[in-house]
Design a protein around this motif. Structure first.
Motif, PDB file in Angstrom:
ATOM      1  N   VAL A  76       1.188  -1.391  -0.105  1.00  0.00           N
ATOM      2  CA  VAL A  76      -0.375  -0.194   0.361  1.00  0.00           C
ATOM      3  C   VAL A  76       0.814   1.170  -0.211  1.00  0.00           C
ATOM      4  N   HIS A  77       0.465   2.246  -0.819  1.00  0.00           N
ATOM      5  CA  HIS A  77       1.723   2.998  -1.356  1.00  0.00           C
ATOM      6  C   HIS A  77      -0.052   4.273  -0.737  1.00  0.00           C
ATOM      7  N   TYR A  78       0.947   5.145   0.661  1.00  0.00           N
ATOM      8  CA  TYR A  78       0.558   6.115   0.927  1.00  0.00           C
ATOM      9  C   TYR A  78       1.549   7.796   0.099  1.00  0.00           C
ATOM     10  N   ARG A  79       0.276   8.027  -0.154  1.00  0.00           N
ATOM     11  CA  ARG A  79       1.348   9.988  -0.377  1.00  0.00           C
ATOM     12  C   ARG A  79       0.438  11.332  -0.960  1.00  0.00           C
ATOM     13  N   CYS A  80       0.880  12.177  -0.455  1.00  0.00           N
ATOM     14  CA  CYS A  80       0.680  13.394  -0.284  1.00  0.00           C
ATOM     15  C   CYS A  80       1.250  14.171  -1.556  1.00  0.00           C
ATOM     16  N   ARG A  81       0.385  15.011  -1.997  1.00  0.00           N
ATOM     17  CA  ARG A  81       0.660  15.821  -3.334  1.00  0.00           C
ATOM     18  C   ARG A  81       0.934  17.795  -2.716  1.00  0.00           C
ATOM     19  N   PRO A  82       2.042  18.266  -3.304  1.00  0.00           N
ATOM     20  CA  PRO A  82       2.035  19.792  -2.559  1.00  0.00           C
ATOM     21  C   PRO A  82       1.154  20.615  -3.307  1.00  0.00           C
ATOM     22  N   ASP A  83      -0.307  20.259  -4.005  1.00  0.00           N
ATOM     23  CA  ASP A  83      -1.023  21.134  -4.471  1.00  0.00           C
ATOM     24  C   ASP A  83      -2.534  21.026  -3.540  1.00  0.00           C
ATOM     25  N   ASN A  84      -2.450  20.028  -2.853  1.00  0.00           N
ATOM     26  CA  ASN A  84      -3.144  19.552  -1.901  1.00  0.00           C
ATOM     27  C   ASN A  84      -3.470  19.219  -0.897  1.00  0.00           C
ATOM     28  N   ALA A  85      -4.318  18.444   0.251  1.00  0.00           N
ATOM     29  CA  ALA A  85      -4.150  18.735   1.000  1.00  0.00           C
ATOM     30  C   ALA A  85      -4.820  17.306   1.210  1.00  0.00           C
ATOM     31  N   HIS A  86      -4.772  16.040   0.372  1.00  0.00           N
ATOM     32  CA  HIS A  86      -5.802  14.954   0.215  1.00  0.00           C
ATOM     33  C   HIS A  86      -4.361  13.826   0.714  1.00  0.00           C
ATOM     34  N   LEU A  87      -5.071  12.761   1.293  1.00  0.00           N
ATOM     35  CA  LEU A  87      -4.275  11.407   1.187  1.00  0.00           C
ATOM     36  C   LEU A  87      -4.653  10.831   0.046  1.00  0.00           C
TER      37      LEU A  87
END
Length: 205
Positions: A76-87
């Protein structure tokens, strides 16, 4: 100052009641490029025989695992992104003699509801989930389905067909770097519709 992780936002002070391994693999800051991967084995991936009728729709929306098996390797790969607050989640199931199956979704904290998140799959279909910390475990309970369209959240009666979801991730008391998880979709009349469970390791990335 960076925003707290999505589940910390939902849980508030109860975040500190989660087991250490649970907090560690969700300590990813929104608006960042933070990334974590856990690997494990699903002891069971199962669906009711009649649920095969739902699989074409599940594959369209990216919401259901269409295969069954035991001792199925998974990461399972979890990541955030610099352009939003989602997981963002990418669950990769390795069934024998099949290409890897990806179950992708993302979660958003519903600030208006406090302790709720919404898990979205394709085309704006989402499941509202109440989040709680129980005996060190992170627990999600289904609060209904929605369709996000043109800025609106339209309730969907999918629970009448799919049943109600329960998910938990629980620290393994025998090893500080392992946790167990299970997901269950249960219908009030038809019993279990989908379920899977497994054990995962959080290691150095």
């Amino acid at each position: 100052m960076s925003a707290p992780p999505v589940f910390q936002q939902a849980l508030g002070p109860a975040w500190d009641r989660l087991g250490d391994v649970i907090r560690r693999h969700y300590t990813m800051a929104p608006f960042s490029d933070d990334y974590v991967c856990v690997r494990g084995t699903m002891s069971e991936v199962w669906h009711a025989p009649w649920a095969a009728l739902l699989m074409p729709f599940g594959r369209l929306f990216g919401a259901l695992v269409p295969h069954q098996g035991t001792q199925v390797p998974i990461e399972v790969h979890y990541r955030c992104r610099p352009d939003n607050a989602h997981l963002y989640w990418d669950r990769v199931f390795h069934f024998p003699n099949r290409p890897p199956f990806h179950f992708r979704s993302h979660m958003e904290h519903d600030a208006a509801q406090g302790s709720e998140v919404i898990e979205y799959v394709r085309f704006g279909i989402g499941m509202r989930l109440a989040v709680s910390a129980e005996d060190g475990a992170l627990v999600f309970r289904d609060k209904g389905y929605i369709w996000r369209l043109a800025g609106l959240r339209i309730p969907l009666p999918l629970g009448l067909l799919l049943g109600t979801a329960y998910v938990e991730e629980r620290p393994d008391p025998t090893d500080p770097d392992h946790f167990t998880m299970k997901m269950l979709l249960r219908h009030r009349w038809f019993g279990d519709v989908f379920r899977y469970s497994g054990r995962f390791r959080l290691g150095s990335q």
